[in-house]
Scaffold this motif. Sequence first.
Motif, mmCIF file in Angstrom:
data_model
loop_
_atom_site.group_PDB
_atom_site.id
_atom_site.type_symbol
_atom_site.label_atom_id
_atom_site.label_comp_id
_atom_site.label_asym_id
_atom_site.label_seq_id
_atom_site.Cartn_x
_atom_site.Cartn_y
_atom_site.Cartn_z
ATOM 1 N N GLU A 42 0.843 -1.199 0.000
ATOM 2 C CA GLU A 42 0.000 0.000 0.000
ATOM 3 C C GLU A 42 0.882 1.254 0.000
ATOM 4 O OE1 GLU A 42 -4.052 1.583 2.242
ATOM 5 O OE2 GLU A 42 -2.837 -0.002 3.158
ATOM 6 N N SER A 48 -4.311 -0.497 -4.099
ATOM 7 C CA SER A 48 -5.127 0.599 -3.588
ATOM 8 C C SER A 48 -5.539 0.319 -2.154
ATOM 9 C CB SER A 48 -6.374 0.764 -4.457
ATOM 10 O OG SER A 48 -7.208 -0.394 -4.345
ATOM 11 N N ALA A 49 -6.034 1.341 -1.482
ATOM 12 C CA ALA A 49 -6.520 1.166 -0.119
ATOM 13 C C ALA A 49 -7.674 0.160 -0.088
ATOM 14 C CB ALA A 49 -6.972 2.510 0.451
ATOM 15 N N LYS A 50 -8.520 0.205 -1.110
ATOM 16 C CA LYS A 50 -9.645 -0.736 -1.179
ATOM 17 C C LYS A 50 -9.147 -2.161 -1.338
ATOM 18 C CE LYS A 50 -13.828 -1.823 -3.820
ATOM 19 N NZ LYS A 50 -14.691 -1.420 -4.960
ATOM 20 N N ALA A 51 -8.172 -2.351 -2.241
ATOM 21 C CA ALA A 51 -7.626 -3.691 -2.451
ATOM 22 C C ALA A 51 -6.911 -4.191 -1.205
ATOM 23 C CB ALA A 51 -6.681 -3.687 -3.639
ATOM 24 N N GLY A 53 -7.619 -3.437 1.838
ATOM 25 C CA GLY A 53 -8.638 -3.842 2.794
ATOM 26 C C GLY A 53 -9.168 -5.233 2.503
ATOM 27 N N GLY A 54 -9.374 -5.527 1.227
ATOM 28 C CA GLY A 54 -9.846 -6.853 0.844
ATOM 29 C C GLY A 54 -8.831 -7.932 1.173
ATOM 30 N N SER A 117 -11.321 2.732 -14.512
ATOM 31 C CA SER A 117 -12.466 3.061 -13.668
ATOM 32 C C SER A 117 -12.535 4.567 -13.438
ATOM 33 C CB SER A 117 -12.352 2.336 -12.321
ATOM 34 O OG SER A 117 -11.164 2.714 -11.658
ATOM 35 N N ALA A 135 -9.785 -12.745 -4.734
ATOM 36 C CA ALA A 135 -8.856 -11.962 -3.901
ATOM 37 C C ALA A 135 -7.659 -12.802 -3.472
ATOM 38 C CB ALA A 135 -9.582 -11.377 -2.691
#
Length: 213
Positions: A42, A48-51, A53-54, A117, A135
């Motif tokens: 990160e 990404s921050a979203k990835a 988190g996953g 995106s 994931a």
Amino acid sequence: MDSFQYIGGDPAIDFVNTVDWTSRGPEQERLTDFDAVIRWAEGAEIVSAKAAGGLRARSRAQPGEAESAHRNALRVRTVLERLFRSIAGGESDGDALDDFNRELTRALERMRVAPVSGKRPAGPGLQLDWDVGEASLDSVIWPVVWSAASLIVSEEASRIRICGGPDCGWMYVDRSRNGLRRWCQMKTCGTSEKSRRRYQRLRENNQDLGRSY
């Protein structure tokens, strides 16, 4: 607090620099577990921050998979270190290249072209992306391998250097104007080496004074 440094000039180089490559072997390990790998990725802006988190959610739900992914990340890091070291030394290490190509093949199996995106840009609006499936935790390493491949086939491959500091082993892409950068960081290895030389000079001068009496 993490002690990650992003000073290598390339994510793959920075990934190698998550441990000190000393004459005694790797020391000062910073990727102590898979969560540390995610934090590094990160910070390197390859996920990404979203990835991230996953990946964290999956690693907590699947601790065995997280442990396996952590071991794989450390193994890939060793492959990259061997490869970059041979290139920096102007040597040809066929085994290191073979090992790297196996990692690259695994990564490229999951590469795809996908729409950009968000706001539609000018042009076709497509970008390289990764098919992470469910994931997969190993997905955090794929951009690192791709970055390494892009670097070693570029003109900057000849600028890969190893820090001149004793028992450092960190690497960097030398983008200095004269191509004579010697240290991973002047404030650490560069300052330490200058201090060592200053001490050595003072010691030699004191010895000379002692012999003069």
